[in-house]
Design a protein around this motif. Structure first.
Motif, PDB file in Angstrom:
ATOM      1  N   GLY A 347       0.839  -1.187   0.000  1.00  0.00           N
ATOM      2  CA  GLY A 347       0.000   0.000   0.000  1.00  0.00           C
ATOM      3  C   GLY A 347       0.874   1.236   0.000  1.00  0.00           C
ATOM      4  O   GLY A 347       2.105   1.170   0.062  1.00  0.00           O
ATOM      5  N   LYS A 351       0.881   6.024   4.104  1.00  0.00           N
ATOM      6  CA  LYS A 351      -0.305   5.739   4.918  1.00  0.00           C
ATOM      7  C   LYS A 351      -0.261   4.391   5.616  1.00  0.00           C
ATOM      8  O   LYS A 351      -0.847   4.219   6.689  1.00  0.00           O
ATOM      9  N   GLU A 352       0.393   3.423   5.002  1.00  0.00           N
ATOM     10  CA  GLU A 352       0.270   2.043   5.475  1.00  0.00           C
ATOM     11  C   GLU A 352       1.385   1.663   6.447  1.00  0.00           C
ATOM     12  O   GLU A 352       2.500   2.189   6.380  1.00  0.00           O
ATOM     13  N   GLU A 353       1.080   0.732   7.336  1.00  0.00           N
ATOM     14  CA  GLU A 353       2.089   0.157   8.216  1.00  0.00           C
ATOM     15  C   GLU A 353       2.759  -1.025   7.526  1.00  0.00           C
ATOM     16  O   GLU A 353       2.217  -1.593   6.580  1.00  0.00           O
ATOM     17  N   SER A 355       3.933  -4.648   6.558  1.00  0.00           N
ATOM     18  CA  SER A 355       3.393  -6.007   6.630  1.00  0.00           C
ATOM     19  C   SER A 355       4.423  -6.954   7.235  1.00  0.00           C
ATOM     20  O   SER A 355       4.069  -7.887   7.958  1.00  0.00           O
TER      21      SER A 355
END
Length: 371
Positions: A347, A351-353, A355
């Motif tokens: 992502g 914005k995304e953390e 994985s």
């Protein structure tokens, strides 16, 4: 940190080895990801529309024979790995070879009627690199044709001597044509580059074979020697990261054993898909020119700044973070030399953390380097 089942077509890691030989390693990988490899082959538009048709023409015969013979001769173990992948997955060997030698073959495919597909084949990946007192970091967008979304996995390969590597891998290909690290403290990310047609030599060593070779390197100097030792067809850009010396170098290569090395320091270094310091004739890539121009005006002080650069879509036609229609950013890898971690973000990295977060400071741990 999470893993996913195969049905979701999300990213997952498979640990394999030690194996009795390279064929077995390839076989086990092929068997484990058989469906994903078959799905990749069935939906790969470049394979379907360019590589396979070209492979059936008389003019491809001498090129493919020369290419395959040279690579099998120089790297028989990695060739055996691909044989195992083919048998394990149930995918014809020719398809496995064509996707692994995509860049070396596409340069010789007639361009008529396939311009749009041809044009998108090299605009892959962006990196921003820095080694300073305040921060040492390498951040990498892994971009690819949209047909490859969901057709990747992570291989943790353990070799007979106990050394291991972890590589983000395209289904059916050798680890890794994207980014990887090994237990010797070497990390790398890769960028495609487009030499002009008259700079390309047929039948050279494939870039997938070279990156598989540097997966086993002892460090930056060994990796550079492994890169130098191969006569390539086209060109490539390698971002080599050495944890114990806190170094990052960018290595650009071209045919006829041409190579240039740039030591990354306190000035942030952005690399897309054009040569920055190896002086050769190259195709002008508007996407790379645009991405470089945009990155140059963005702030590069903190880790968050670097993620903002790689997540930037300010230019609708040529964004740094890609979401189609032809190219897609599959994930972002962030190598933090101070924290000694490699994070994979699926992502937009703004914005995304993450994985997956791999610890790079406990390389002696064979079975537990996922934190």
């Amino acid at each position: 940190m999470r893993s996913f089942d195969m049905e979701s077509e999300k990213l997952e890691m498979f640990e394999v080895g030690p194996c009795k030989d390279s064929y077995e390693m390839g076989f086990l990988i092929g068997q484990r990801f058989s469906q994903r490899i078959k799905n990749r082959v069935a939906g790969d538009t470049i394979l379907q529309n360019q590589l396979r048709p070209f492979a059936q023409t008389p003019q491809s015969e001498s090129l493919l024979k020369h290419l395959f013979d040279n690579n099998q001769s120089k790297f028989p173990m990695y060739w055996d790995e691909l044989l195992g992948t083919s048998v394990g997955s149930g995918v014809p060997l020719l398809d496995i070879l064509l996707i692994n030698f995509k860049k070396e073959i596409l340069a010789f495919v007639p361009k008529e009627g396939v311009k749009s597909l041809q044009d998108d084949s090299s605009n892959e990946c962006s990196d921003v690199l820095l080694v300073a007192e305040s921060m040492a970091i390498a951040a990498h967008n892994e971009d690819a044709n949209v047909s490859l979304v969901g057709h990747t996995y992570i291989i943790k390969g353990i070799l007979p001597d106990g050394m291991f590597f972890v590589g983000y891998t395209y289904a059916g290909e050798l680890p890794s044509s994207a980014f990887a690290f090994n237990s010797n403290g070497l990390v790398f990310t890769l960028n495609a580059v487009p030499p002009a047609e008259d700079e390309i030599v047929g039948g050279g060593i494939g870039r997938n074979f070279i990156s598989r070779h540097i997966l086993e390197a002892q460090g930056i100097d060994d990796a550079i020697n492994r890169i130098r030792s191969s006569e390539v067809s086209v060109g490539h850009s390698y971002n080599l990261i050495e944890l114990n010396t806190h170094r990052i170098v960018n290595v650009e290569t071209a045919s006829k054993k041409r190579i240039s090395i740039h030591e990354v320091g306190e000035t942030p270094f952005f690399h897309a898909n054009m040569y920055r310091h190896l002086h050769i004739s190259q195709a002008q890539d508007e996407s790379s020119i645009s991405r470089l121009k945009r990155a140059n005006v963005m702030t590069k002080t903190t880790r968050e700044d670097f993620l903002s650069i790689l997540g930037d879509a300010d230019n609708e036609k040529y964004p740094i973070y890609m979401t189609g229609p032809l190219l897609h950013t599959l994930c972002t890898a962030v190598i933090d030399l101070d924290e000694q971690t490699l994070s994979i973000i699926e992502g937009n990295p703004k914005k995304e953390e993450a994985s997956f977060v791999f610890s790079l400071s406990s390389m002696n741990l064979i079975n537990d380097n996922l934190v």
